[in-house]
Scaffold this active site. Structure first.
Site, short mmCIF file in Angstrom:
data_model
loop_
_atom_site.label_atom_id
_atom_site.label_comp_id
_atom_site.label_asym_id
_atom_site.label_seq_id
_atom_site.Cartn_x
_atom_site.Cartn_y
_atom_site.Cartn_z
N ASP A 3 30.66 46.23 19.90
CA ASP A 3 30.37 45.43 18.70
C ASP A 3 30.48 43.93 19.00
OD1 ASP A 3 33.23 46.00 18.86
OD2 ASP A 3 33.42 45.03 16.91
N HIS A 4 30.66 43.56 20.27
CA HIS A 4 30.65 42.15 20.67
C HIS A 4 29.60 41.87 21.76
CE1 HIS A 4 34.41 41.22 18.44
NE2 HIS A 4 34.48 42.54 18.51
N HIS A 7 33.80 45.10 24.26
CA HIS A 7 33.47 46.13 23.26
C HIS A 7 32.03 45.99 22.74
CE1 HIS A 7 37.95 47.05 22.21
NE2 HIS A 7 37.51 47.76 23.24
N HIS A 30 35.06 39.76 24.82
CA HIS A 30 35.51 41.01 25.44
C HIS A 30 34.38 42.02 25.40
CE1 HIS A 30 36.30 41.86 21.20
NE2 HIS A 30 36.54 43.13 21.46
N HIS A 74 36.16 39.72 13.07
CA HIS A 74 35.96 40.67 11.96
C HIS A 74 36.50 40.14 10.64
CE1 HIS A 74 34.83 44.24 14.42
NE2 HIS A 74 35.54 43.61 15.35
N HIS A 82 44.19 43.72 23.27
CA HIS A 82 43.11 44.51 22.65
C HIS A 82 42.27 45.14 23.76
CE1 HIS A 82 40.11 45.55 19.62
NE2 HIS A 82 39.19 44.91 20.31
N ASP A 106 38.82 39.51 19.06
CA ASP A 106 39.62 40.54 18.39
C ASP A 106 41.10 40.44 18.79
OD1 ASP A 106 37.27 41.38 17.25
OD2 ASP A 106 37.23 43.33 18.26
FE FE Z 1 35.41 44.06 17.47
ZN ZN Z 2 37.02 44.75 20.07
#
Ligand code: FE
Ligand code: ZN
Length: 256
Positions: free
Chosen positions: A60-61, A58, A56, A171, A114, A133
């Site tokens: 942090d990915h 985001h 996805h 995570h 998400h 996530d």
């Molecule tokens: Fe994440």
């Molecule tokens: Zn995420």
């Protein structure tokens, strides 16, 4: 041949994971949270990055996408539904598509909730799932873009995978998920036993990920929304499981 897998912590609580096929030399990074951390993992394994599979959009990915593409020439593949927000994307995939990773089929499962375009990658022949996530050990992702009903349906798709499927998530949230789960499901002996294992692992500085579909079905409060004990704890004895799920997810949003 079995795939080799290398998981590593990065950023504050993310996991990066590399999968490697020895015969072809291909290596995929599932998401790219941080270019430096992925590069360090490549150095450590001696593997050469050939592709990134994005779950996805985001940051942090995907923050490592462009730098890794520049340094390695890797391709980037991700969900068609949010392709316009994934840096450097070359190929798009949708529900039901099968990506070929060096002869290992990778099935694409659309898991909105998400984010609206989130996908999970399932490798049936390897018994592996990379769920980003959408699902965590004892948890599920916060519902940012989709609806609680969509997230419930997405979790049901993952719960339908074979029990022995090994599940990698984005995570290390397990200890905090455990504290919340115990407020709802402390009468579940499987959760109590798993809680002891989780505390021991974390105290030793070890990851609690990967998990399995069987472990999540037995202990994850979101997947257990239809269980009589969980219903009783939520004071929702007859509501549809999807509504019990929604109440649990909402309670977690407000849990400190
Ligand atoms: Fe994440
Ligand atoms: Zn995420």
């Amino acid at each position: 041949m079995a795939l080799a897998i290398f998981q590593f912590p990065c950023l504050s609580d993310n996991y990066g994971v590399l999968i490697h096929d020895e015969a072809s030399g291909r290596t995929a990074s599932i998401d790219a949270p941080d270019a430096a951390a992925v590069s360090a993992a490549l150095d450590k394994t001696g593997w050469r990055l050939t592709e990134i599979l994005t779950t996805h959009h985001h940051a942090d990915h995907t923050d490592g996408n462009l730098a890794l593409k520049t340094t390695t020439g890797c391709t980037i593949t991700g969900p068609s539904y949010e392709a316009d927000t994934i840096p450097g994307i070359d190929n798009t995939l949708s529900e039901g598509d099968v990506y070929d990773f060096a002869g290992h089929p990778v099935h694409v499962i659309h898991t909105p909730g998400h984010t609206l375009g989130h996908v999970a990658y399932y490798l049936p022949e390897d018994g592996l799932a990379f769920v980003g996530d959408t699902m965590f050990a004892l948890g599920c992702g916060r519902v940012f873009e989709g609806t609680l009903d969509q997230m419930w349906d997405s979790l049901q798709k993952l719960a339908a995978l074979p029990d022995e499927t090994v599940v990698y998530c984005g995570h290390e949230y397990t200890e905090s998920n455990l504290r919340f789960a115990m407020t709802i499901d402390a009468a579940n002996p499987a959760l109590v036993a798993r809680g002891e294992e989780i505390r021991a692992l974390r105290a030793a500085g070890k990851p609690t990920v990967p998990t399995t579909i069987a472990a999540e079905k037995a202990t994850n409060p979101y997947l257990r929304a239809g269980d009589p004990k969980v219903r009783a704890a939520m004071d929702m004895p007859t509501a549809p499981a999807s509504e019990v799920f929604a109440a649990i997810r909402t309670a977690k949003d407000n849990f400190k």
